[in-house]
Write a protein that holds these residues in place. Structure first.
Motif, PDB file in Angstrom:
ATOM      1  N   ALA A  26       0.844  -1.186   0.000  1.00  7.89           N
ATOM      2  CA  ALA A  26       0.000   0.000   0.000  1.00  7.89           C
ATOM      3  C   ALA A  26       0.880   1.237   0.000  1.00  7.89           C
ATOM      4  N   GLY A  27       0.492   2.218  -0.781  1.00  7.24           N
ATOM      5  CA  GLY A  27       1.273   3.441  -0.875  1.00  7.24           C
ATOM      6  C   GLY A  27       1.252   4.236   0.416  1.00  7.24           C
ATOM      7  N   GLY A  28       2.362   4.874   0.723  1.00  6.58           N
ATOM      8  CA  GLY A  28       2.435   5.736   1.890  1.00  6.58           C
ATOM      9  C   GLY A  28       2.275   7.188   1.471  1.00  6.58           C
ATOM     10  N   ASP A  29       2.928   8.069   2.196  1.00  2.00           N
ATOM     11  CA  ASP A  29       2.859   9.482   1.858  1.00  2.00           C
ATOM     12  C   ASP A  29       3.691   9.757   0.611  1.00  2.00           C
ATOM     13  N   ALA A  30       3.069  10.369  -0.364  1.00  7.81           N
ATOM     14  CA  ALA A  30       3.753  10.641  -1.624  1.00  7.81           C
ATOM     15  C   ALA A  30       4.664  11.861  -1.484  1.00  7.81           C
ATOM     16  N   ASN A  31       5.816  11.780  -2.135  1.00  8.79           N
ATOM     17  CA  ASN A  31       6.756  12.893  -2.149  1.00  8.79           C
ATOM     18  C   ASN A  31       6.972  13.317  -3.597  1.00  8.79           C
ATOM     19  N   PHE A  32       6.430  14.484  -3.954  1.00  9.85           N
ATOM     20  CA  PHE A  32       6.535  14.967  -5.320  1.00  9.85           C
ATOM     21  C   PHE A  32       7.618  16.038  -5.474  1.00  9.85           C
TER      22      PHE A  32
END
Length: 255
Positions: A26-32
């Motif tokens: 499951a994806g965590g916090d996205a860093n863009f």
């Protein structure tokens, strides 16, 4: 079994794997906010480490006319060999850095040669390393060998070479939370060819992040081939054998 079907079985079998007792990532916090250099570094950190793997895989492919489904056994030894066998060993294949081999018991034929035919069929130049990269959910080209620019679209990082190659264009979509490849796309505009490998989900096993579901789309002119991969009952780092011997009396396929 038609020759194209045999080849598709071989290609499908070497573009996939799954792992036993795995869980979907499951994806965590996205860093863009990463630069291309930082993004490539994070992606490299997540390259799976293994020695051998095996699995039973359900393969579905759709050529626009018929939908076919097969189950195959797959085994691989990192950087050395990829092996597959369909039910009752009707079709068996062995792929090494030097050659591609397979045989078909139904019509008593075999093929032994290089990667040219597989490359032509999928519309991009393949070798053992590229096939293994696709298998592992890694980029078909080493990201450290070129200079890339990065952008963000539809919740994904998009990496593309600062200078696209003359004969084809490359795009890599990366998940911003786990930094794994979500899609890799190679287009040859002049040849009207497009190859797209979508990693629909990933899974974690033994602290390694690996592909879970994969969709391969190969387009040439107006013809489209779609391959779906579902992976089951896989284990890593077992002692494996790769039995392969072309039976005597079989007719060689010339491609």
């Amino acid at each position: 079994m038609q020759l194209r079907t045999q080849i598709l079985l071989v290609i499908s079998a070497v573009l996939l794997f799954n792992c036993k007792s795995a869980k979907t990532v499951a994806g965590g916090d996205a860093n863009f906010n990463l630069s291309s250099r930082q993004l490539i570094k994070e992606n490299s950190k997540r390259s799976p480490v293994y020695q051998t793997l095996k699995s039973t895989v359900k393969i579905t492919y759709d050529d626009g006319k018929k939908v076919h489904s097969h189950s195959v056994s797959f085994r691989g030894k990192r950087d050395e060999v990829l092996w597959m066998s369909a039910a009752f060993s009707v079709v068996k294949a062995l792929i090494t850095p030097k050659k591609v081999c397979f045989y078909n018991k139904l019509d008593k034929t075999y093929f032994e040669g290089d990667y040219d035919y597989l490359s032509n069929l999928l519309g991009t130049q393949l070798d053992f390393q590229k096939v293994q990269n696709l298998l592992m959910g890694e980029t078909i080209f080493n990201l450290k060998d070129d200079h890339y620019k990065v952008s963000v679209d539809s919740g994904s990082y998009i990496l593309q070479p600062k200078k696209q190659r003359e004969l084809f264009e490359i795009f890599f979509l990366l998940d911003p939370s786990i930094f794994k490849v979500k899609s890799q796309q190679i287009t040859q505009p002049k040849e009207l060819r497009h190859l797209q490998i979508d990693y629909l989900s990933h899974q974690e096993v033994s602290n390694q992040i690996l592909p879970e579901k994969v969709k391969v789309i190969a387009v040439e002119n107006n013809e489209e081939l779609i391959i779906g991969l579902e992976f089951k009952n896989v284990s890593l780092n077992e002692e494996l054998r790769f039995p392969f011997k072309i039976p005597s009396g079989y007719k060689e396929i010339k491609l």
